[in-house]
Write an enzyme that holds these catalytic residues in place. Structure first.
Site, PDB file in Angstrom:
ATOM      1  N   TYR A 165      17.384  41.442  27.539  1.00  0.00           N
ATOM      2  CA  TYR A 165      17.580  41.399  26.086  1.00  0.00           C
ATOM      3  C   TYR A 165      18.422  40.173  25.681  1.00  0.00           C
ATOM      4  O   TYR A 165      18.109  39.478  24.711  1.00  0.00           O
ATOM      5  CB  TYR A 165      18.264  42.708  25.681  1.00  0.00           C
ATOM      6  CG  TYR A 165      18.501  42.914  24.223  1.00  0.00           C
ATOM      7  CD1 TYR A 165      17.457  43.264  23.375  1.00  0.00           C
ATOM      8  CD2 TYR A 165      19.784  42.798  23.681  1.00  0.00           C
ATOM      9  CE1 TYR A 165      17.696  43.484  22.022  1.00  0.00           C
ATOM     10  CE2 TYR A 165      20.024  43.028  22.344  1.00  0.00           C
ATOM     11  CZ  TYR A 165      18.980  43.365  21.515  1.00  0.00           C
ATOM     12  OH  TYR A 165      19.210  43.584  20.187  1.00  0.00           O
ATOM     13  N   LYS A 169      17.277  37.172  23.314  1.00  0.00           N
ATOM     14  CA  LYS A 169      17.952  36.945  22.027  1.00  0.00           C
ATOM     15  C   LYS A 169      18.518  35.537  21.912  1.00  0.00           C
ATOM     16  O   LYS A 169      18.673  35.010  20.805  1.00  0.00           O
ATOM     17  CB  LYS A 169      19.047  38.003  21.826  1.00  0.00           C
ATOM     18  CG  LYS A 169      18.491  39.391  21.513  1.00  0.00           C
ATOM     19  CD  LYS A 169      17.484  39.327  20.369  1.00  0.00           C
ATOM     20  CE  LYS A 169      17.255  40.633  19.666  1.00  0.00           C
ATOM     21  NZ  LYS A 169      16.209  40.529  18.623  1.00  0.00           N
TER      22      LYS A 169
END
Ligand code: NAI
Length: 305
Positions: A165, A169
């Protein structure tokens, strides 16, 4: 200054729940026609359903606004193209894209499978790429576009258990950096939002009393400042619980070592000077870094003459 979106067409991905839903409702309340995109799967990306997106469309229509739902999986370009084609057929333009759809597959890196890494990259990174690519030429031709990437403090600063993640991001910030440069002459502004909010994504990682303070609407107030007519470009806005802040990448001015001086020992020996923040700057492009170092080298050569 009142911020309105009358006559504007917006696409909000992952708008069936949480932050996307909140952004879409507020855009519609302020005059935008909104495509409510949502695949409707679970938090880890499994499954699909149109119920959540249909519910948001119904809410907008009940309040007198215009919206339609589209179940494109943002990770699949042909489905995204179909969504954009429907928006063009219905409303003839796309002014705003909020890349918000996202999933989680948290695990420590030791236990994380390559498939869990790839799926998270696919939804967040390729999802943002696909949606942006599908509207880019339209925005160029219009001479108007506002695009928001949804990043995260996890990408900007790291979080245990979020290697996939966090990587995804931070990747969307890289995407923003170049697209803000390429979009500038077409009046396409590209920004990033780093939210903190109580949604199904965070419901089990924070205590209830804290979640009660982190309402999505507080993040939406920030999100809308990134996609209106006078929005900045290449800005990373952090927003959560009523707090708003700017995040930036700075580079120190650094040092110069002549060809004779260059060695790992010399670099290590000047660490404090390398880290000296007094002349640090935000660089407007990658090329500016090369330019800075070349100017230092040139100054050395001229000084030696
Ligand atoms: P959420 O889980 O409530 O909403 C995400 C939505 O995206 C869901 O409705 C889901 O169905 C949809 N979605 C997932 N995969 C999709 C796909 N492939 N195609 C289309 N739609 C898809 O989560 P939340 O919290 O509202 O998250 C929104 C964004 O904000 C995400 O990008 C998330 O990573 C980001 N974020 C959220 C934070 C928070 O504190 N809630 C913190 C930092 C970032």
């Amino acid at each position: 200054m009142s911020i309105r979106f009358d006559g504007k067409v917006a696409i909000v991905t992952g708008a069936g729940n949480g932050l996307g839903r909140s952004h879409a409702l507020e855009l519609a309340a302020r005059g935008a026609k909104v495509v409510i995109n949502d695949l409707g799967g679970a938090r880890d990306g499994v499954g699909a359903s149109s119920a959540a997106a249909d519910g948001v469309v119904a809410e907008i229509q009940a309040a007198g606004g215009e919206a339609f739902a589209h179940g494109a999986n943002v990770a699949i370009f042909s489905e995204v193209e179909d969504m954009v084609a429907q928006a063009m057929a219905k409303w003839g333009r796309v002014d705003i894209l909020i890349n918000n759809a996202g999933i989680l597959r948290d695990k420590s890196f030791s236990k994380m499978s390559i498939d869990d890494f790839k799926l998270v990259m696919d939804v967040h990174v390729m999802g943002s790429v696909n949606c942006t690519k599908a509207v880019w030429e339209i925005m160029k031709q219009q001479g108007y576009g506002r695009i928001v990437m949804t990043t995260s403090s996890s990408g900007l600063y790291g979080n245990f258990g979020q290697a996939n993640y966090g990587a995804a991001k931070m990747a969307v910030v890289g995407l923003m950096n170049t697209l803000a440069i390429e979009g500038a002459k077409y009046n396409i502004h590209v920004n990033s939002l780093a939210p903190t909010a109580a949604t199904r994504m965070t419901e089990d990682i924070m205590p209830a009393e804290i979640l009660g303070m982190l309402v999505p609407e507080a993040v939406t107030a920030g999100a809308l400042t990134l996609c209106h007519d006078n929005a900045p470009s290449r800005f990373i806005l952090c927003a959560g619980g009523g707090g708003y802040a700017k995040s930036s990448i700075f580079e120190t001015d650094g040092i110069y070592l002549s060809p004779e001086e260059r060695s790992p020992e010399a670099v290590a020996g000047q660490w404090d000077d390398i880290c000296n923040t007094s002349n640090q700057a935000e660089l407007e492009s990658g090329f500016k870094q090369s330019e800075k170092f070349l100017l230092k080298a040139q100054a050395f050569v001229q000084g030696a003459k």
